[in-house]
Enzyme design. Structure first.
Site, mmCIF file in Angstrom:
data_model
loop_
_atom_site.group_PDB
_atom_site.id
_atom_site.type_symbol
_atom_site.label_atom_id
_atom_site.label_comp_id
_atom_site.label_asym_id
_atom_site.label_seq_id
_atom_site.Cartn_x
_atom_site.Cartn_y
_atom_site.Cartn_z
ATOM 1 N N ASP A 1 16.226 38.381 31.947
ATOM 2 C CA ASP A 1 17.520 38.116 31.404
ATOM 3 C C ASP A 1 17.126 36.603 29.932
ATOM 4 O O ASP A 1 16.834 35.959 30.447
ATOM 5 C CB ASP A 1 18.652 37.746 32.271
ATOM 6 C CG ASP A 1 19.635 37.497 31.217
ATOM 7 O OD1 ASP A 1 20.296 38.430 30.929
ATOM 8 O OD2 ASP A 1 20.520 36.315 31.522
ATOM 9 N N ASP B 1 20.165 34.725 28.091
ATOM 10 C CA ASP B 1 20.740 33.912 27.932
ATOM 11 C C ASP B 1 21.169 33.552 28.869
ATOM 12 O O ASP B 1 21.457 33.679 30.557
ATOM 13 C CB ASP B 1 22.187 34.171 27.560
ATOM 14 C CG ASP B 1 22.153 34.953 25.738
ATOM 15 O OD1 ASP B 1 21.496 33.915 25.219
ATOM 16 O OD2 ASP B 1 23.107 35.879 25.558
ATOM 17 N N ASP C 1 22.828 29.252 27.601
ATOM 18 C CA ASP C 1 24.152 29.903 27.121
ATOM 19 C C ASP C 1 25.092 29.268 26.352
ATOM 20 O O ASP C 1 25.133 28.421 26.706
ATOM 21 C CB ASP C 1 24.817 30.577 28.928
ATOM 22 C CG ASP C 1 25.274 31.737 28.293
ATOM 23 O OD1 ASP C 1 25.533 32.457 27.453
ATOM 24 O OD2 ASP C 1 25.248 32.470 29.616
ATOM 25 N N SER D 1 27.078 41.860 24.354
ATOM 26 C CA SER D 1 28.408 42.333 23.548
ATOM 27 C C SER D 1 29.106 41.416 22.818
ATOM 28 O O SER D 1 30.138 41.987 22.334
ATOM 29 C CB SER D 1 29.393 42.154 24.842
ATOM 30 O OG SER D 1 29.036 40.608 24.710
#
Length: 181
Positions: A10, A12, A18, A56
């Protein structure tokens, strides 16, 4: 055909810090201590690295594809400065309410990576910091690993009975992987 050894990461919270406000520019993309060295360590032990990330912020209009490419160019550049290479990046551009097959916790990005990179997911580690990363790994028959960076501690607190490997950082996970244990 020879199967390549990959580790899926992954982005972030695993490779970079993050942000609740999203990482919207290269300036906001800040590596977590040891993460770039971890990629180089994996590469040095014949693992290729692919990034599997929900983005997103694209659907939210917080940044566009050109900006995402600039963020990823910085990630590639900094990994290379530390002796590492990221073989591929797979991202979901859809929002949280999407019914797409690619947004984690769905396994679409992992399945796409496996098909394109010719890897066996049942022998492939997916390192994440959120429960949806783990769910995507399970759904794709990959091997989930949790790191405590990013949302990792909250994930562990919310799911204290996880029976998967948990490490403080990506570097610690990488050291364990290359040790062959």
């Amino acid at each position: 055909m020879n199967q390549q050894r990959f580790v899926l990461l992954d982005r972030d919270g695993v490779i970079n810090q993050d942000s609740e406000d999203f990482v919207k520019s290269p300036d906001e993309w800040l590596p977590i201590a040891g993460s770039l060295e971890a990629i180089a360590l994996l590469n040095a032990h014949s693992y290729q690295v692919a990034v599997i990330t929900n983005q997103s912020g694209l659907a939210r209009g917080l940044y566009d594809l050109a900006m995402l490419e600039r963020i990823h160019a910085k990630m590639h550049h900094l990994a290379a400065e530390h002796g590492g290479t990221i073989a591929a990046i797979y991202f979901c551009p859809h929002g949280t309410d999407s019914t797409c097959a690619c947004r984690k916790p769905k396994p679409g990005l992992l399945l796409q990576c496996a098909a394109e990179q010719h890897i066996n997911l049942s022998e492939t580690v997916m390192v994440g910091d959120s429960y949806r990363d783990l769910q995507a790994a399970w759904a794709a028959d990959a091997l989930p690993v949790l790191v405590k960076t990013g949302n990792g501690r909250q994930t562990l607190n919310a799911h204290p009975n996880l029976t998967i490997p948990v490490f403080d950082t990506l570097y610690d996970a990488a050291k364990h992987l290359v040790s062959g244990q």
